[in-house]
Write a protein that holds these residues in place. Sequence first.
Motif, PDB file in Angstrom:
ATOM      1  N   SER A 163      -1.931  -8.938  16.385  1.00  0.00           N
ATOM      2  CA  SER A 163      -3.225  -8.856  17.059  1.00  0.00           C
ATOM      3  C   SER A 163      -3.196  -9.525  18.433  1.00  0.00           C
ATOM      4  O   SER A 163      -4.239  -9.858  18.977  1.00  0.00           O
TER       5      SER A 163
ATOM      6  N   SER B 152     -18.660 -11.236  20.180  1.00  0.00           N
ATOM      7  CA  SER B 152     -17.925 -10.168  20.846  1.00  0.00           C
ATOM      8  C   SER B 152     -17.539 -10.644  22.234  1.00  0.00           C
ATOM      9  O   SER B 152     -18.362 -11.236  22.944  1.00  0.00           O
TER      10      SER B 152
ATOM     11  N   THR C 147       0.295 -12.774  14.282  1.00  0.00           N
ATOM     12  CA  THR C 147      -1.116 -12.439  14.069  1.00  0.00           C
ATOM     13  C   THR C 147      -1.912 -13.688  13.684  1.00  0.00           C
ATOM     14  O   THR C 147      -2.999 -13.939  14.215  1.00  0.00           O
TER      15      THR C 147
ATOM     16  N   GLN D 107      -8.567  -5.123  13.049  1.00  0.00           N
ATOM     17  CA  GLN D 107      -9.592  -4.374  12.334  1.00  0.00           C
ATOM     18  C   GLN D 107      -9.498  -2.881  12.668  1.00  0.00           C
ATOM     19  O   GLN D 107      -9.406  -2.494  13.824  1.00  0.00           O
ATOM     20  N   GLY D 108      -9.525  -2.069  11.616  1.00  0.00           N
ATOM     21  CA  GLY D 108      -9.512  -0.630  11.820  1.00  0.00           C
ATOM     22  C   GLY D 108      -8.133  -0.024  11.931  1.00  0.00           C
ATOM     23  O   GLY D 108      -7.996   1.207  12.018  1.00  0.00           O
TER      24      GLY D 108
ATOM     25  N   TYR E 276      -0.522  -8.301   9.053  1.00  0.00           N
ATOM     26  CA  TYR E 276      -0.701  -9.560   8.346  1.00  0.00           C
ATOM     27  C   TYR E 276       0.558 -10.015   7.599  1.00  0.00           C
ATOM     28  O   TYR E 276       0.532 -11.007   6.886  1.00  0.00           O
TER      29      TYR E 276
ATOM     30  N   PRO F  61      -7.042  -5.737  18.345  1.00  0.00           N
ATOM     31  CA  PRO F  61      -7.541  -6.288  17.073  1.00  0.00           C
ATOM     32  C   PRO F  61      -6.939  -5.576  15.870  1.00  0.00           C
ATOM     33  O   PRO F  61      -6.588  -4.393  15.934  1.00  0.00           O
TER      34      PRO F  61
ATOM     35  N   GLY G 281      -1.724  -1.636   9.300  1.00  0.00           N
ATOM     36  CA  GLY G 281      -2.652  -2.755   9.195  1.00  0.00           C
ATOM     37  C   GLY G 281      -2.097  -3.855   8.317  1.00  0.00           C
ATOM     38  O   GLY G 281      -2.259  -5.043   8.609  1.00  0.00           O
TER      39      GLY G 281
ATOM     40  N   ASP H  71      -4.746 -15.388  16.038  1.00  0.00           N
ATOM     41  CA  ASP H  71      -6.085 -15.437  15.429  1.00  0.00           C
ATOM     42  C   ASP H  71      -6.630 -16.867  15.438  1.00  0.00           C
ATOM     43  O   ASP H  71      -7.804 -17.097  15.758  1.00  0.00           O
TER      44      ASP H  71
END
Length: 255
Positions: free
Chosen positions: A188, A54, A210, A194-195, A205, A192, A201, A214
Amino acid sequence: MNAVATLIYRNLVASIDKVFLIWQIVFPIVYIFIAGYSYSALLGDQGVAVGNTSVPYPAYLAAGMVGFNMMNSSTAAGSIIWNDRRNGMLKQILVMPFARMHYIIGNIVTIMLMGLASAGLILLAGSPTLVGTAQPTLLGSLYVLYALLVGAIFFGSIAVIISTRLKSSEGFNVIVNSVFLFFSFVSSAFYPAQGIPGLLGAAFYVNPLTYIVDITRAGIFNQVTFFTNVEVGIIAAVSAGTFALATRSILRMKV
């Protein structure tokens, strides 16, 4: 090689000016330190997940802005070609001892150099946010370099394709800005994936930026995983296909 080197030098001289340099450096720095620390107040002590670790949001954002800035500098390739067509410079170049492939290679190498230089400056400027969280390694550095080079080829190729299809400056600017706006914010780079709910979402991708950011973050924070290598393969295939389309567009372009 002399022909390509001459075109690269000419492209760098033609595309770089003081306003461009200031914008490419100042905007990301302001965004990293103002938006980064402002949004951190909303997160509190909670960091952003990168692989198995993190990191504070300013560090997360600084790593994302490396890829974002590379993308912005890559648009210069499209503007070079469009201006060459409008001003009749492309005709003059092609009656000299330059082939279209020299022109293509010269533009792609220019994109890579500008993308790497721009990303390097942002990485250096954002280094205060990365201290204590970044874990530089040789392998990680290779992943970062790969992401920036392949990303420069992809975004430069997109700009080239657009520039060969449009004849008006207004159309070129509107389309380029619209396409790159999607790339910037449906990725991203700033937050992020995620979520993120539903179709949004999935759109993250579909967006090559992204994958680029990443991979960049995985290299900077030493969080290379199997999924990172999957992203490496995907962005390689997408960039190769886009470059082939850009090359075909230039070879078939009427001057």
